[in-house]
Write an enzyme that holds these catalytic residues in place. Structure first.
Site, short mmCIF file in Angstrom:
data_model
loop_
_atom_site.label_atom_id
_atom_site.label_comp_id
_atom_site.label_asym_id
_atom_site.label_seq_id
_atom_site.Cartn_x
_atom_site.Cartn_y
_atom_site.Cartn_z
CG HIS A 1 -3.85 6.57 2.46
ND1 HIS A 1 -4.07 5.34 2.81
CD2 HIS A 1 -4.30 7.39 3.51
CE1 HIS A 1 -4.88 5.31 4.10
NE2 HIS A 1 -4.85 6.58 4.45
CB CYS B 1 -3.16 2.88 -3.21
SG CYS B 1 -2.02 1.38 -3.06
CG HIS C 1 -1.94 1.21 1.26
ND1 HIS C 1 -2.77 1.32 0.33
CD2 HIS C 1 -2.02 2.02 2.19
CE1 HIS C 1 -3.32 2.84 0.47
NE2 HIS C 1 -3.14 2.85 1.66
#
Length: 228
Positions: free
Chosen positions: A70, A159, A58
């Protein structure tokens, strides 16, 4: 057909337990320290951060003052306008439903919430590819401007696309590239054709010969064979 296959791949990827996208250098390099409350993080505004998340890595952009921007799948922005509820930590249920319904948000969380108990480090992935980064303050401002609800795709708008767009001016995802490379290798493997043909014949035997069974039995192995 392509859209259907992409949809199925995305859904299977959500529930998969294999670490398909974790780069090999993740284990070979020294990891950063876990985020600790009260400790001053060793990051600069505009740094590209990464943290392991089950089968994925991530990514986020550090904004300074212990804050990270994010992009994360989240179903709540489509269900309510309650900002207090939306701004709470995204649970796994919210995340999975966001993936299924293709909705997400670019949000600003604390470094601890971004880490979610895992180890945070500055990403070196694109430095290894000699990508030209924008100035750090420009990166942070680009991330801040995108805060809010946004469409989501596990493969095409995730992301990593968000952070690479902010950091390098071009939305790309090495994780998606790696997944597609693996998928191509599986399709080109003649054993995939044989397995698809065998499953097709078994479905015909079990469900008896009918258009709904005969057509996939012929088309799927033929498509795999042509792709290989």
């Amino acid at each position: 057909m392509l859209q259907l296959l992409t949809f199925l791949v995305e859904k299977l990827s959500v529930f998969s337990t294999f670490k398909l996208f974790e780069p090999s250098w993740w284990h070979s390099e020294h990891r950063g320290r876990p985020a600790q409350r009260g400790a001053k993080p060793p990051f600069r505004r505009g740094d590209l951060l990464e943290v392991p998340r089950c089968i994925f890595i991530h990514f986020g952009i550090y904004l300074g003052d212990n804050k990270v921007a994010h992009l994360i799948p989240d179903i709540l922005p489509t269900l309510t306008n309650d900002k207090k509820l939306i701004n709470s930590v995204v649970t796994n249920t919210r995340l999975i439903l966001g993936c299924i319904y293709r909705c997400a948000s670019v949000r600003v969380d604390t470094l601890e919430d971004f880490a979610y108990g895992a180890t945070v480090r500055i990403s070196r992935m694109y430095k290894k590819r000699n990508a030209h980064a924008l100035p750090n303050d420009t990166v942070a401002r680009r991330a801040e401007k995108q805060v809010g609800a946004t469409p989501y795709s596990l493969l095409w708008k995730n992301c990593e696309h968000f952070v690479t767009h902010c950091k390098y001016g071009s939305a790309v995802s090495r994780q998606t590239e790696k997944f597609c490379e693996g998928l191509k290798s599986a399709i080109r493997d003649q054993r995939s054709v044989m397995a698809a043909g065998l499953l097709g014949m078994l479905s015909v035997v079990y469900f008896r010969l009918a258009p709904l069974t005969a057509l996939p039995t012929v088309l799927i192995p033929f498509t795999l064979w042509m792709a290989g």
